[in-house]
Design a protein around this motif. Structure first.
Motif, short mmCIF file in Angstrom:
data_model
loop_
_atom_site.label_atom_id
_atom_site.label_comp_id
_atom_site.label_asym_id
_atom_site.label_seq_id
_atom_site.Cartn_x
_atom_site.Cartn_y
_atom_site.Cartn_z
N UNK A 1 0.80 -1.22 0.00
CA UNK A 1 0.00 0.00 0.00
C UNK A 1 0.84 1.27 0.00
N UNK A 2 2.15 1.16 0.02
CA UNK A 2 3.00 2.34 0.02
C UNK A 2 3.29 2.78 -1.42
N UNK A 3 3.48 4.08 -1.58
CA UNK A 3 3.75 4.66 -2.90
C UNK A 3 5.21 5.07 -2.96
N UNK A 4 5.93 4.59 -3.97
CA UNK A 4 7.34 4.97 -4.16
C UNK A 4 7.42 6.37 -4.75
N UNK A 5 8.27 7.21 -4.14
CA UNK A 5 8.49 8.57 -4.59
C UNK A 5 9.99 8.83 -4.51
N UNK A 6 10.53 9.55 -5.48
CA UNK A 6 11.94 9.93 -5.39
C UNK A 6 12.09 10.97 -4.28
N UNK A 7 13.17 10.88 -3.55
CA UNK A 7 13.41 11.84 -2.46
C UNK A 7 13.36 13.27 -2.97
N UNK A 8 13.84 13.50 -4.19
CA UNK A 8 13.84 14.85 -4.77
C UNK A 8 12.44 15.39 -5.04
N UNK A 9 11.43 14.52 -5.08
CA UNK A 9 10.06 14.94 -5.34
C UNK A 9 9.28 15.29 -4.07
N UNK A 10 9.88 15.06 -2.91
CA UNK A 10 9.20 15.39 -1.66
C UNK A 10 9.06 16.90 -1.55
N UNK B 1 6.43 20.22 0.63
CA UNK B 1 5.74 20.57 1.88
C UNK B 1 4.45 19.79 2.10
N UNK B 2 3.82 19.31 1.03
CA UNK B 2 2.58 18.54 1.21
C UNK B 2 2.85 17.19 1.87
N UNK B 3 4.09 16.74 1.87
CA UNK B 3 4.43 15.45 2.47
C UNK B 3 4.75 15.55 3.96
N UNK B 4 4.93 16.76 4.47
CA UNK B 4 5.23 16.93 5.90
C UNK B 4 4.04 16.39 6.70
N UNK B 5 4.35 15.54 7.69
CA UNK B 5 3.32 14.92 8.51
C UNK B 5 2.93 13.53 8.06
N UNK B 6 3.34 13.15 6.85
CA UNK B 6 3.01 11.82 6.35
C UNK B 6 4.00 10.79 6.86
N UNK B 7 3.57 9.55 6.93
CA UNK B 7 4.43 8.45 7.35
C UNK B 7 5.27 8.00 6.16
N UNK B 8 6.53 7.76 6.43
CA UNK B 8 7.49 7.43 5.38
C UNK B 8 8.34 6.25 5.80
N UNK B 9 8.87 5.52 4.84
CA UNK B 9 9.85 4.47 5.12
C UNK B 9 10.92 4.55 4.04
N UNK B 10 12.16 4.25 4.43
CA UNK B 10 13.27 4.30 3.49
C UNK B 10 14.49 3.62 4.10
N UNK B 11 15.46 3.34 3.24
CA UNK B 11 16.74 2.75 3.65
C UNK B 11 17.83 3.81 3.52
N UNK B 12 18.31 4.37 4.61
CA UNK B 12 19.39 5.36 4.50
C UNK B 12 20.74 4.71 4.18
N UNK B 13 20.88 3.41 4.48
CA UNK B 13 22.09 2.66 4.16
C UNK B 13 21.72 1.18 4.02
N UNK B 14 22.71 0.34 3.77
CA UNK B 14 22.44 -1.09 3.52
C UNK B 14 21.99 -1.85 4.76
N UNK B 15 22.12 -1.27 5.95
CA UNK B 15 21.85 -2.00 7.18
C UNK B 15 20.69 -1.45 8.00
N UNK B 16 20.08 -0.36 7.52
CA UNK B 16 19.06 0.33 8.32
C UNK B 16 17.79 0.52 7.51
#
Length: 114
Positions: free
Chosen positions: A8-17, A19-34
């Motif tokens: 149910x999650x929508x993939x978005x490029x980080x560069x496309x974020x 102000x409308x995304x502030x307050x929304x729940x997000x998930x991402x991998x900042x590195x290979x282990x996290x």
């Protein structure tokens, strides 16, 4: 890890974020282990990337409260329930209006005949 979000999650490029995304729940991998899940508190665009600050992380067992990501990295947003509900209501209202106008029976002559 190669996290690709859930169904149910929508993939978005980080560069496309924005102000409308502030307050929304997000998930991402900042590195290979996290793998990070959180609510966006702020978004800052920098040359070559985007910094995302998370809400409610300060003082939580040594977790970072902000992450710098390349603009080309996918982040995954939970669906915005308010927007989804609003568009569903508009779609249903449009269908009701069409049915009331007789839009479902175009081409038929509905006038009374003697």
């Amino acid at each position: 890890m190669n996290y690709a979000g859930t169904g149910n999650e929508k993939a978005v490029l980080a560069s496309e974020l924005n102000r409308t995304h502030v307050g929304q729940t997000i998930s991402f991998e900042p590195d290979d282990f996290t793998l990070v899940f959180g609510k966006i508190a702020a978004i800052a665009r920098k040359e070559g990337g985007v910094t995302i600050a998370l809400r409610g992380v300060e003082g939580s067992g040594g977790l970072q409260s902000s992450y710098s990501l390349p603009g080309s990295q996918n982040v995954y947003l939970q669906p915005d329930m308010l927007t989804n509900t609003e568009s569903t209501i508009k779609d249903l209202f449009g269908k009701v209006q069409e049915n009331l106008r007789g839009g479902g029976h175009r081409g038929e002559d509905k006038t009374d005949k003697l």
